[in-house]
Design a protein around this motif. Structure first.
Motif, PDB file in Angstrom:
ATOM      1  N   GLU A  82     -24.403  -3.947  51.209  1.00 42.90           N
ATOM      2  CA  GLU A  82     -24.938  -5.232  51.655  1.00 42.90           C
ATOM      3  C   GLU A  82     -23.875  -6.099  52.325  1.00 42.90           C
ATOM      4  O   GLU A  82     -24.187  -6.960  53.141  1.00 42.90           O
ATOM      5  CB  GLU A  82     -25.568  -5.998  50.481  1.00 42.90           C
ATOM      6  CG  GLU A  82     -26.800  -5.330  49.896  1.00 42.90           C
ATOM      7  CD  GLU A  82     -26.471  -4.164  48.952  1.00 42.90           C
ATOM      8  OE1 GLU A  82     -25.327  -4.050  48.478  1.00 42.90           O
ATOM      9  OE2 GLU A  82     -27.379  -3.357  48.699  1.00 42.90           O
ATOM     10  N   SER A  83     -22.607  -5.907  51.975  1.00 43.14           N
ATOM     11  CA  SER A  83     -21.530  -6.719  52.542  1.00 43.14           C
ATOM     12  C   SER A  83     -21.052  -6.215  53.903  1.00 43.14           C
ATOM     13  O   SER A  83     -20.430  -6.973  54.652  1.00 43.14           O
ATOM     14  CB  SER A  83     -20.331  -6.756  51.584  1.00 43.14           C
ATOM     15  OG  SER A  83     -20.642  -7.472  50.417  1.00 43.14           O
ATOM     16  N   VAL A  84     -21.334  -4.965  54.230  1.00 45.35           N
ATOM     17  CA  VAL A  84     -20.789  -4.364  55.449  1.00 45.35           C
ATOM     18  C   VAL A  84     -21.128  -5.178  56.691  1.00 45.35           C
ATOM     19  O   VAL A  84     -20.263  -5.413  57.537  1.00 45.35           O
ATOM     20  CB  VAL A  84     -21.249  -2.896  55.605  1.00 45.35           C
ATOM     21  CG1 VAL A  84     -20.861  -2.341  56.965  1.00 45.35           C
ATOM     22  CG2 VAL A  84     -20.657  -2.034  54.500  1.00 45.35           C
ATOM     23  N   GLU A  85     -22.363  -5.635  56.826  1.00 43.56           N
ATOM     24  CA  GLU A  85     -22.737  -6.370  58.038  1.00 43.56           C
ATOM     25  C   GLU A  85     -21.934  -7.660  58.202  1.00 43.56           C
ATOM     26  O   GLU A  85     -21.749  -8.142  59.316  1.00 43.56           O
ATOM     27  CB  GLU A  85     -24.234  -6.666  58.073  1.00 43.56           C
ATOM     28  CG  GLU A  85     -24.689  -7.705  57.067  1.00 43.56           C
ATOM     29  CD  GLU A  85     -26.168  -8.041  57.202  1.00 43.56           C
ATOM     30  OE1 GLU A  85     -26.529  -8.746  58.164  1.00 43.56           O
ATOM     31  OE2 GLU A  85     -26.942  -7.577  56.345  1.00 43.56           O
ATOM     32  N   PHE A  86     -21.418  -8.217  57.119  1.00 43.70           N
ATOM     33  CA  PHE A  86     -20.667  -9.465  57.176  1.00 43.70           C
ATOM     34  C   PHE A  86     -19.158  -9.254  57.334  1.00 43.70           C
ATOM     35  O   PHE A  86     -18.462 -10.171  57.760  1.00 43.70           O
ATOM     36  CB  PHE A  86     -20.916 -10.300  55.919  1.00 43.70           C
ATOM     37  CG  PHE A  86     -22.362 -10.647  55.719  1.00 43.70           C
ATOM     38  CD1 PHE A  86     -22.984 -11.576  56.538  1.00 43.70           C
ATOM     39  CD2 PHE A  86     -23.097 -10.040  54.720  1.00 43.70           C
ATOM     40  CE1 PHE A  86     -24.330 -11.897  56.353  1.00 43.70           C
ATOM     41  CE2 PHE A  86     -24.435 -10.346  54.532  1.00 43.70           C
ATOM     42  CZ  PHE A  86     -25.055 -11.275  55.351  1.00 43.70           C
ATOM     43  N   VAL A  87     -18.652  -8.078  56.954  1.00 41.87           N
ATOM     44  CA  VAL A  87     -17.201  -7.875  56.951  1.00 41.87           C
ATOM     45  C   VAL A  87     -16.725  -6.738  57.850  1.00 41.87           C
ATOM     46  O   VAL A  87     -15.526  -6.483  57.930  1.00 41.87           O
ATOM     47  CB  VAL A  87     -16.667  -7.651  55.512  1.00 41.87           C
ATOM     48  CG1 VAL A  87     -16.970  -8.844  54.633  1.00 41.87           C
ATOM     49  CG2 VAL A  87     -17.199  -6.362  54.907  1.00 41.87           C
TER      50      VAL A  87
END
Length: 121
Positions: A82-87
């Protein structure tokens, strides 16, 4: 090896997260100081902070089933999907000067950030 059942980082032109040499040295020294040798660095985002999202880093022994894992500069890194798109594409640096000390994030996905540098949108 604790990472055998986890999804590996996909082959892209750039890693999901890049640790500078200074950041890697600081993470390793913190692991040693906290007795967390053999642990991985979990990095991601959580809701909160003055700009909407905040970076989160902590040590974790084993990843969860759907985590993305990879190794960089001798450090096992865990990121939840879930964090990949933001980081994706972020660079994590560590600075220690007379003016400031701490981890710094250069995130190409961030539209804005707060003054402290740990919160973004």
């Amino acid at each position: 090896m604790i990472y055998s059942n986890c999804m590996e980082q996909t082959k892209t032109q750039h890693p999901i997260v890049t640790l500078t040499d200074a950041a890697a040295v600081k993470v390793k020294s913190m692991m040693l100081k906290e007795g967390k040798e053999g642990y991985a660095l979990r990095f991601g985002v959580v809701t909160g902070g003055c700009a909407g999202l905040s970076y989160e880093m902590k040590f974790q022994k084993t990843p969860y089933e759907n985590d993305i894992t990879f190794e960089q500069k001798g450090i096992h890194v865990i990121i939840n999907q879930e964090s990949v798109e933001f980081v994706n594409g972020i660079e994590i640096d560590y600075v220690d000067t007379l003016k400031e000390s701490g981890f710094k994030y250069k995130n190409p996905k961030a539209k804005s950030s707060c003054g402290c540098g740990t919160s973004f949108s």
